[in-house]
Design a protein around this motif. Structure first.
Motif, PDB file in Angstrom:
ATOM      1  N   ASP A   3       0.252  -4.809   9.896  1.00  0.00           N
ATOM      2  CA  ASP A   3      -0.449  -3.545   9.689  1.00  0.00           C
ATOM      3  C   ASP A   3       0.147  -2.732   8.543  1.00  0.00           C
ATOM      4  O   ASP A   3      -0.589  -2.112   7.783  1.00  0.00           O
ATOM      5  N   ILE A   4       1.458  -2.738   8.428  1.00  0.00           N
ATOM      6  CA  ILE A   4       2.105  -1.984   7.353  1.00  0.00           C
ATOM      7  C   ILE A   4       1.720  -2.566   6.000  1.00  0.00           C
ATOM      8  O   ILE A   4       1.379  -1.825   5.069  1.00  0.00           O
ATOM      9  N   ASP A   5       1.745  -3.882   5.895  1.00  0.00           N
ATOM     10  CA  ASP A   5       1.359  -4.529   4.640  1.00  0.00           C
ATOM     11  C   ASP A   5      -0.096  -4.231   4.295  1.00  0.00           C
ATOM     12  O   ASP A   5      -0.431  -4.001   3.129  1.00  0.00           O
ATOM     13  N   LYS A   6      -0.953  -4.221   5.307  1.00  0.00           N
ATOM     14  CA  LYS A   6      -2.364  -3.888   5.073  1.00  0.00           C
ATOM     15  C   LYS A   6      -2.515  -2.454   4.585  1.00  0.00           C
ATOM     16  O   LYS A   6      -3.308  -2.172   3.689  1.00  0.00           O
ATOM     17  N   ALA A   7      -1.752  -1.556   5.188  1.00  0.00           N
ATOM     18  CA  ALA A   7      -1.817  -0.151   4.782  1.00  0.00           C
ATOM     19  C   ALA A   7      -1.364   0.007   3.339  1.00  0.00           C
ATOM     20  O   ALA A   7      -2.006   0.736   2.559  1.00  0.00           O
ATOM     21  N   ILE A   8      -0.290  -0.655   2.978  1.00  0.00           N
ATOM     22  CA  ILE A   8       0.200  -0.589   1.594  1.00  0.00           C
ATOM     23  C   ILE A   8      -0.868  -1.115   0.645  1.00  0.00           C
ATOM     24  O   ILE A   8      -1.181  -0.478  -0.377  1.00  0.00           O
ATOM     25  N   THR A   9      -1.456  -2.252   0.979  1.00  0.00           N
ATOM     26  CA  THR A   9      -2.501  -2.840   0.138  1.00  0.00           C
ATOM     27  C   THR A   9      -3.686  -1.895  -0.013  1.00  0.00           C
ATOM     28  O   THR A   9      -4.197  -1.702  -1.123  1.00  0.00           O
ATOM     29  N   GLN A  10      -4.117  -1.300   1.078  1.00  0.00           N
ATOM     30  CA  GLN A  10      -5.274  -0.399   1.029  1.00  0.00           C
ATOM     31  C   GLN A  10      -4.990   0.846   0.191  1.00  0.00           C
ATOM     32  O   GLN A  10      -5.851   1.301  -0.561  1.00  0.00           O
ATOM     33  N   HIS A  11      -3.789   1.385   0.304  1.00  0.00           N
ATOM     34  CA  HIS A  11      -3.459   2.574  -0.489  1.00  0.00           C
ATOM     35  C   HIS A  11      -3.349   2.223  -1.974  1.00  0.00           C
ATOM     36  O   HIS A  11      -3.760   3.014  -2.829  1.00  0.00           O
ATOM     37  N   HIS A  12      -2.837   1.040  -2.285  1.00  0.00           N
ATOM     38  CA  HIS A  12      -2.793   0.620  -3.688  1.00  0.00           C
ATOM     39  C   HIS A  12      -4.203   0.425  -4.236  1.00  0.00           C
ATOM     40  O   HIS A  12      -4.477   0.799  -5.387  1.00  0.00           O
ATOM     41  N   LYS A  13      -5.105  -0.106  -3.415  1.00  0.00           N
ATOM     42  CA  LYS A  13      -6.501  -0.250  -3.843  1.00  0.00           C
ATOM     43  C   LYS A  13      -7.130   1.114  -4.084  1.00  0.00           C
ATOM     44  O   LYS A  13      -7.870   1.305  -5.053  1.00  0.00           O
ATOM     45  N   ALA A  14      -6.850   2.055  -3.204  1.00  0.00           N
ATOM     46  CA  ALA A  14      -7.382   3.410  -3.370  1.00  0.00           C
ATOM     47  C   ALA A  14      -6.882   4.029  -4.674  1.00  0.00           C
ATOM     48  O   ALA A  14      -7.646   4.681  -5.396  1.00  0.00           O
ATOM     49  N   LEU A  15      -5.618   3.781  -4.989  1.00  0.00           N
ATOM     50  CA  LEU A  15      -5.050   4.345  -6.224  1.00  0.00           C
ATOM     51  C   LEU A  15      -5.574   3.635  -7.465  1.00  0.00           C
ATOM     52  O   LEU A  15      -5.635   4.255  -8.533  1.00  0.00           O
ATOM     53  N   GLN A  16      -5.964   2.380  -7.350  1.00  0.00           N
ATOM     54  CA  GLN A  16      -6.604   1.715  -8.486  1.00  0.00           C
ATOM     55  C   GLN A  16      -7.953   2.360  -8.766  1.00  0.00           C
ATOM     56  O   GLN A  16      -8.343   2.522  -9.913  1.00  0.00           O
ATOM     57  N   PHE A  17      -8.659   2.718  -7.711  1.00  0.00           N
ATOM     58  CA  PHE A  17      -9.958   3.372  -7.839  1.00  0.00           C
ATOM     59  C   PHE A  17      -9.797   4.802  -8.338  1.00  0.00           C
ATOM     60  O   PHE A  17     -10.548   5.270  -9.187  1.00  0.00           O
ATOM     61  N   ASP A  18      -8.811   5.512  -7.783  1.00  0.00           N
ATOM     62  CA  ASP A  18      -8.573   6.913  -8.142  1.00  0.00           C
ATOM     63  C   ASP A  18      -7.070   7.185  -8.157  1.00  0.00           C
ATOM     64  O   ASP A  18      -6.478   7.512  -7.126  1.00  0.00           O
ATOM     65  N   PRO A  19      -6.427   7.035  -9.325  1.00  0.00           N
ATOM     66  CA  PRO A  19      -4.973   7.245  -9.420  1.00  0.00           C
ATOM     67  C   PRO A  19      -4.522   8.650  -9.008  1.00  0.00           C
ATOM     68  O   PRO A  19      -3.358   8.857  -8.687  1.00  0.00           O
ATOM     69  N   GLY A  20      -5.447   9.573  -8.981  1.00  0.00           N
ATOM     70  CA  GLY A  20      -5.114  10.939  -8.599  1.00  0.00           C
ATOM     71  C   GLY A  20      -5.286  11.213  -7.117  1.00  0.00           C
ATOM     72  O   GLY A  20      -5.217  12.367  -6.688  1.00  0.00           O
ATOM     73  N   TYR A  21      -5.510  10.158  -6.323  1.00  0.00           N
ATOM     74  CA  TYR A  21      -5.686  10.352  -4.885  1.00  0.00           C
ATOM     75  C   TYR A  21      -4.323  10.659  -4.263  1.00  0.00           C
ATOM     76  O   TYR A  21      -3.534   9.781  -3.921  1.00  0.00           O
ATOM     77  N   TYR A  22      -4.084  11.914  -4.128  1.00  0.00           N
ATOM     78  CA  TYR A  22      -2.814  12.484  -3.699  1.00  0.00           C
ATOM     79  C   TYR A  22      -2.293  11.892  -2.378  1.00  0.00           C
ATOM     80  O   TYR A  22      -1.120  11.535  -2.264  1.00  0.00           O
ATOM     81  N   LEU A  23      -3.170  11.808  -1.387  1.00  0.00           N
ATOM     82  CA  LEU A  23      -2.718  11.385  -0.061  1.00  0.00           C
ATOM     83  C   LEU A  23      -2.211   9.948  -0.039  1.00  0.00           C
ATOM     84  O   LEU A  23      -1.293   9.638   0.727  1.00  0.00           O
TER      85      LEU A  23
END
Length: 66
Positions: A3-23
């Protein structure tokens, strides 16, 4: 993948889409800090603070990462 690895992957994907996604920066910082990866946690918290400079909670997280 855990689950932790999945969370890291998902947050990195979110930042690829929007590098300014603060959360995502904050959540990644929290994950890295809990893993003992303080250097990476610091980078993520600094990225979050570059976006939202007045966040005292993230400033506190950053202090804890040192």
């Amino acid at each position: 993948m855990g689950d932790i690895d999945k969370a890291i992957t998902q947050h990195h994907k979110a930042l690829q889409f929007d590098p300014g996604y603060y959360l995502s920066h904050v959540y990644l910082g929290n994950i890295y800090q809990k893993q003992g990866n303080f250097e990476q946690a610091e980078r993520e918290y600094m990225s979050a603070l570059a976006i939202k400079t007045d966040d005292s909670v993230v400033s506190s997280y950053l202090g804890d990462a040192y």
